[in-house]
Design a protein around this motif. Structure first.
Motif, PDB file in Angstrom:
ATOM      1  N   GLY A  73       0.821  -1.201   0.000  1.00  0.00           N
ATOM      2  CA  GLY A  73       0.000   0.000   0.000  1.00  0.00           C
ATOM      3  C   GLY A  73       0.856   1.253   0.000  1.00  0.00           C
ATOM      4  N   ALA A  74       0.257   2.341  -0.411  1.00  0.00           N
ATOM      5  CA  ALA A  74       0.942   3.628  -0.421  1.00  0.00           C
ATOM      6  C   ALA A  74      -0.090   4.725  -0.222  1.00  0.00           C
ATOM      7  N   ASP A  75       0.338   5.810   0.403  1.00  0.00           N
ATOM      8  CA  ASP A  75      -0.563   6.941   0.593  1.00  0.00           C
ATOM      9  C   ASP A  75       0.212   8.243   0.496  1.00  0.00           C
ATOM     10  N   LEU A  76      -0.491   9.284   0.097  1.00  0.00           N
ATOM     11  CA  LEU A  76       0.105  10.608  -0.105  1.00  0.00           C
ATOM     12  C   LEU A  76      -0.892  11.655   0.358  1.00  0.00           C
ATOM     13  N   ARG A  77      -0.397  12.662   1.084  1.00  0.00           N
ATOM     14  CA  ARG A  77      -1.272  13.744   1.547  1.00  0.00           C
ATOM     15  C   ARG A  77      -0.498  15.059   1.549  1.00  0.00           C
ATOM     16  N   HIS A  78      -1.189  16.116   1.109  1.00  0.00           N
ATOM     17  CA  HIS A  78      -0.608  17.456   1.151  1.00  0.00           C
ATOM     18  C   HIS A  78      -1.581  18.404   1.846  1.00  0.00           C
ATOM     19  N   ASP A  79      -1.088  19.126   2.846  1.00  0.00           N
ATOM     20  CA  ASP A  79      -1.854  20.172   3.519  1.00  0.00           C
ATOM     21  C   ASP A  79      -1.292  21.523   3.113  1.00  0.00           C
ATOM     22  N   GLN A  80      -2.123  22.322   2.486  1.00  0.00           N
ATOM     23  CA  GLN A  80      -1.748  23.700   2.151  1.00  0.00           C
ATOM     24  C   GLN A  80      -2.456  24.606   3.148  1.00  0.00           C
ATOM     25  N   ILE A  81      -1.708  25.078   4.130  1.00  0.00           N
ATOM     26  CA  ILE A  81      -2.283  25.872   5.216  1.00  0.00           C
ATOM     27  C   ILE A  81      -2.068  27.336   4.872  1.00  0.00           C
ATOM     28  N   PHE A  82      -3.138  27.985   4.480  1.00  0.00           N
ATOM     29  CA  PHE A  82      -3.040  29.372   4.016  1.00  0.00           C
ATOM     30  C   PHE A  82      -2.796  30.336   5.176  1.00  0.00           C
ATOM     31  N   GLY A  83      -3.221  29.943   6.356  1.00  0.00           N
ATOM     32  CA  GLY A  83      -2.980  30.770   7.528  1.00  0.00           C
ATOM     33  C   GLY A  83      -3.217  29.972   8.784  1.00  0.00           C
ATOM     34  N   VAL A  84      -2.211  29.906   9.650  1.00  0.00           N
ATOM     35  CA  VAL A  84      -2.358  29.277  10.949  1.00  0.00           C
ATOM     36  C   VAL A  84      -1.751  30.262  11.944  1.00  0.00           C
ATOM     37  N   GLY A  85      -2.616  30.869  12.761  1.00  0.00           N
ATOM     38  CA  GLY A  85      -2.143  31.982  13.559  1.00  0.00           C
ATOM     39  C   GLY A  85      -2.658  32.004  14.973  1.00  0.00           C
ATOM     40  N   LEU A  86      -1.960  32.778  15.798  1.00  0.00           N
ATOM     41  CA  LEU A  86      -2.334  33.017  17.188  1.00  0.00           C
ATOM     42  C   LEU A  86      -2.378  34.521  17.387  1.00  0.00           C
ATOM     43  N   PHE A  87      -3.544  35.037  17.806  1.00  0.00           N
ATOM     44  CA  PHE A  87      -3.756  36.472  17.918  1.00  0.00           C
ATOM     45  C   PHE A  87      -4.296  36.825  19.297  1.00  0.00           C
ATOM     46  N   ARG A  88      -3.878  37.956  19.828  1.00  0.00           N
ATOM     47  CA  ARG A  88      -4.469  38.481  21.057  1.00  0.00           C
ATOM     48  C   ARG A  88      -5.769  39.185  20.682  1.00  0.00           C
ATOM     49  N   THR A  89      -6.816  38.913  21.455  1.00  0.00           N
ATOM     50  CA  THR A  89      -8.120  39.481  21.149  1.00  0.00           C
ATOM     51  C   THR A  89      -8.798  40.002  22.407  1.00  0.00           C
ATOM     52  N   SER A  90      -9.778  40.838  22.197  1.00  0.00           N
ATOM     53  CA  SER A  90     -10.666  41.312  23.258  1.00  0.00           C
ATOM     54  C   SER A  90     -12.066  41.310  22.687  1.00  0.00           C
ATOM     55  N   ALA A  91     -12.955  40.524  23.285  1.00  0.00           N
ATOM     56  CA  ALA A  91     -14.325  40.373  22.794  1.00  0.00           C
ATOM     57  C   ALA A  91     -14.329  39.998  21.313  1.00  0.00           C
ATOM     58  N   ARG A  92     -13.425  39.100  20.931  1.00  0.00           N
ATOM     59  CA  ARG A  92     -13.273  38.565  19.580  1.00  0.00           C
ATOM     60  C   ARG A  92     -12.719  39.574  18.578  1.00  0.00           C
ATOM     61  N   GLU A  93     -12.220  40.689  19.037  1.00  0.00           N
ATOM     62  CA  GLU A  93     -11.580  41.667  18.150  1.00  0.00           C
ATOM     63  C   GLU A  93     -10.071  41.561  18.337  1.00  0.00           C
ATOM     64  N   ARG A  94      -9.339  41.443  17.240  1.00  0.00           N
ATOM     65  CA  ARG A  94      -7.896  41.304  17.316  1.00  0.00           C
ATOM     66  C   ARG A  94      -7.241  42.598  17.778  1.00  0.00           C
ATOM     67  N   VAL A  95      -6.368  42.452  18.791  1.00  0.00           N
ATOM     68  CA  VAL A  95      -5.635  43.607  19.317  1.00  0.00           C
ATOM     69  C   VAL A  95      -4.130  43.394  19.216  1.00  0.00           C
ATOM     70  N   GLY A  96      -3.693  42.243  18.722  1.00  0.00           N
ATOM     71  CA  GLY A  96      -2.268  41.970  18.565  1.00  0.00           C
ATOM     72  C   GLY A  96      -2.044  40.625  17.923  1.00  0.00           C
ATOM     73  N   THR A  97      -0.855  40.461  17.346  1.00  0.00           N
ATOM     74  CA  THR A  97      -0.497  39.213  16.682  1.00  0.00           C
ATOM     75  C   THR A  97       0.688  38.581  17.401  1.00  0.00           C
ATOM     76  N   VAL A  98       0.517  37.327  17.828  1.00  0.00           N
ATOM     77  CA  VAL A  98       1.634  36.580  18.405  1.00  0.00           C
ATOM     78  C   VAL A  98       2.432  35.924  17.289  1.00  0.00           C
ATOM     79  N   ARG A  99       1.736  35.227  16.389  1.00  0.00           N
ATOM     80  CA  ARG A  99       2.382  34.706  15.202  1.00  0.00           C
ATOM     81  C   ARG A  99       1.329  34.419  14.145  1.00  0.00           C
TER      82      ARG A  99
END
Length: 752
Positions: free
Chosen positions: A421-447
């Motif tokens: 058997g053989a298998d192949l997989r590709h994940d294209q992650i357009f954005g994976v981020g961690l953000f500081r927020t207040s009431a779901r509003e972004r106030v800063g970016t960690v990464r």
């Protein structure tokens, strides 16, 4: 008039038999099989899916299935007037074959077929009688597995198995109709596994394995894996409505039609709930399945499309010291937590078998996924003014394929089969981020990163029956990974590749008196987050850090036995051990998984499923585990949230076409919250119950969840947080998410 009366009398003196004929050892449906009523001229011939349907007189009857190349199979059963009785007939080939049985779930006799004591099967019959609080609990049908939640119902469940706190899927792999569901390099946790889209009524089987002993098992399968298979078609259309406590409502419509040379299955499910929370959850879920199947599961094609969207407000775990002074057990310390997520998949599977014993399966899939998750675990520790809420965001598309080909080999033992058997997989992650927020509003970016991750694997395995009492399984798997990270900090960008080889070996002795003994061992692995493999600077503190290994070696061994010596009882016992070069653990105050020290898990599992009568089934599963870090750290060797004792069981009474009643019990032992064991989460026991009846095409059921109204915690963590008015350094405390209080749900289903 006389003719009408005669017809009515005839209808009252007959019943209907609907069944399937399959091949022992492979579960392949068999077409063109003669099914006859012994002592009568009544009979039928199975279709391409091995199905038959015939009217028979009431009373005790015997069916006989016969086909060239197979031993006859007889089944004696009782037929009632005007009722439909379902039956599965299994034919044994006169030319020995090897494979996997997927017929009756936990009632299936796997002696002589299974390759390990801890592998098994769950069928729709076992799922249908269980009262489910959440759809992810379909996996609690796997003996020893626990499914909980520490946030809103739209977030992936928390999983526990074999002493692992699997967080949201780490080290447990799952697929649905061939589509892998674990997400690597995920915003919230490595291997994130969201099964909230499942429609339990469409699950045909859950085939499970524990440990890394199977060559077909790749990433995240160290503790175990489950292959969830959906039905190809329904015997009748289904419309179901459900309502219950805490503003819970759900509806399902599903049906299938003959379309061209195949079957089209369509299902839509919607759900809304507020839960018992002070801040209503306002959880809105919609999921759907569209599946087209031609031919049979042995020679045919399946194309499955699945769609899912979920939106919710979450009450995350809360500090113990805040209850009851600041909030109640069901209160919140940040009313804006929650999220939105969705996944849309398209998959196709083609199967081909020949009379010479060759089998080929090819699967291809593509998926689009998104998540925006807002959490606040430390409240005001880092930001006394705006609070510590953060957003974890993930946008990706992934696609892949896997293929397997098996053939019989002559001149080796009594019977031998090799699979490549053989298998192949590709994940294209357009954005994976961690953000500081207040009431779901972004106030800063960690990464904020973009990631391209590609994985390829290949394996070969051979199963040989050398004598009537000796079988061996040998396998070798190889996996290669390529990571490419583009970070918002150039220093954290880069690429990495890695390869790992994993040999496997198994031995089965027996059967003697319907009892078989197994010895299994194998190497496995799990991957780490791609960002961690190239990291140079901690994005939160700016401090220099060392990258982690891309692939982490795991080792597993198991000795066990399986018996069906007692009529109606399927029982297994397994002694097992798992070692990891790096344990992935959930960090409560960071809201994600992080690599930790090397670890060892050892345990024993005892599982039992007993059909006492044709209307009563009993289950009892016991799992005892000892989990320890092995690096010899001075602060202790306990693994946080490793559960040492799991006991589950149930009583299931009744028949599908009459009254049913079930009682399900789940007990979790105490578990350490710190490495020195100074803090412990208390043991908990939950009881769920179901009663119902079927009147013609209508089925009504009442579920009572948490019947004893336990006030236990679903999950608990120890970390530092800060409430308003507390010292700037915060307070170390236990943070918990309570089990839901006693609730009731009433459902009504119409078959049409």
């Amino acid at each position: 008039m006389l003719a009408l009366l005669a017809g009515a009398a005839s209808a009252q003196s007959t019943g209907r038999l609907v069944g399937t004929v399959t091949e022992a050892g492979t579960a392949r449906p068999l077409a063109d099989v003669n099914v006859a009523l012994v002592g009568s001229d009544r009979g039928a011939v199975t279709d391409a899916d091995g199905r038959f349907d015939l009217d028979v007189p009431v009373g005790t009857v015997t069916l006989r299935a016969s086909s060239v190349g197979y031993s006859d199979a007889d089944e004696t059963l009782t037929v009632r007037a005007g009722e439909t009785t379902r039956v599965v007939l299994v034919l044994v080939s006169t030319d020995a074959d090897l494979g996997e049985v997927v017929v009756e779930g936990r009632l299936t006799n796997l002696v002589g077929v299974a390759n390990a004591a801890s592998s098994g099967l769950v069928g729709q019959a076992q799922i249908a009688v269980r009262p489910l609080l959440r759809v992810g609990e379909v996996l609690e049908t796997v003996p020893g597995a626990i499914v909980t939640q520490h946030s809103g119902s739209g977030k992936a469940n928390q999983f526990f198995l074999r002493g692992f706190n699997l967080d949201h899927g780490t080290d447990f792999a799952a697929s649905v109709d061939g589509v892998p569901m674990n997400l690597p390099t995920h915003a919230h946790g490595q291997g994130y596994l969201d099964l909230n889209f499942l429609i339990p009524e469409l699950v045909e089987t859950v085939a499970f394995e524990k440990g890394p002993q199977n060559a077909a098992a790749g990433d995240f399968a160290t503790a175990g894996r489950a292959e969830i298979r959906l039905v190809r078609r329904l015997d009748a259309g289904l419309a179901e409505a459900e309502a219950g406590s805490d503003d819970f409502v759900a509806a399902l419509v599903a049906d299938s039609w003959r379309l061209g040379r195949g079957d089209l299955l369509v299902a839509l499910r919607g759900q809304y709930t507020d839960g018992p929370w002070v801040q209503p959850e306002n959880g809105t879920l919609a999921s759907g399945v569209l599946k087209y199947s031609t031919g049979s599961t042995r020679n045919g094609l399946e194309v499955t499309a699945m769609g899912y969207h979920n939106d919710w407000t979450a009450t995350d775990q809360i500090a113990r010291r805040a209850v009851p002074g600041l909030v109640t057990r069901f209160g919140t310390l940040d009313a804006t937590n929650g999220g939105t997520t969705g996944r849309y998949t398209l998959a196709g599977t083609w199967r081909r078998s020949t009379d010479a014993g060759q089998r080929t399966r090819a699967t291809a899939y593509a998926a689009a996924y998104h998540l925006n998750l807002f959490s606040n675990f430390t409240y005001f520790l880092d930001d006394p003014d705006q609070g510590d809420q953060f957003e974890q965001a993930d946008r990706r598309a992934y696609a892949g394929a896997d293929v397997a080909h098996s053939w019989r080999m002559g001149g080796i033992g009594r019977a031998s089969e090799t699979t490549v058997g053989a298998d192949l997989r590709h994940d294209q992650i357009f954005g994976v981020g961690l953000f500081r927020t207040s009431a779901r509003e972004r106030v800063g970016t960690v990464r904020d990163d973009e990631v391209a991750q590609t994985r390829g694997g290949a394996y070969v395995s051979n199963e040989t029956r050398w004598t009537e009492w000796l079988r061996t399984t040998l396998g070798l798997r190889g996996d290669v990974y390529a990571f490419d990270v583009t970070s918002d900090r150039e220093v954290n960008s880069g690429g990495e590749t890695a390869f790992i080889a994993s040999p496997k070996v198994g031995l089965a002795l027996g059967p003697w008196a319907e009892t078989e003994v197994y010895l299994n061992a194998g190497l496995g692995f799990h991957s780490n987050d791609a960002r961690g493999t190239v990291i140079a600077v901690d994005p939160a503190t700016g401090e220099a850090v060392d990258p982690v290994d891309p692939l982490v070696r795991t080792r597993g061994a198991e000795v066990g036995a399986r018996t069906a010596a007692v009529d109606g009882l399927q029982s297994t016992v397994a002694l097992w051990a798992l070692e990891l070069e790096s344990e992935l653990v959930f960090v409560g105050d960071a809201g994600g998984t992080e690599p930790s020290d090397a670890s060892r898990h050892v345990g024993v599992e005892w599982t039992n499923f007993y059909r006492a009568t044709d209307w009563l089934q009993l289950a009892l599963d016991v799992a005892l585990t000892r989990s320890r870090y092995t690096a010899g750290e001075s602060d202790g060797d306990r693994i946080e949230n490793s559960i040492g004792r799991v006991v589950t069981g149930g009583v299931y009474a009744g028949r599908p076409d009459g009254w049913i009643a079930s009682l399900q019990v789940r007990h979790l032992g105490p578990r350490p919250l710190t490495a020195d064991g100074a803090f412990q989460a208390e043991a908990s026991t939950l009881v769920n119950a179901r009663v119902g009846t079927t009147l013609g095409p209508v089925a009504v059921a009442l579920d009572v969840l948490n019947l004893l109204d336990s006030d236990a915690a679903d999950v608990s963590y120890l970390y530092t947080s800060r409430l308003p008015g507390e010292p700037a350094a915060g307070v170390e405390d236990v943070h918990f998410h309570p089990v839901l209080p006693r609730s009731a749900r009433l459902s009504a289903a119409l078959r049409f």
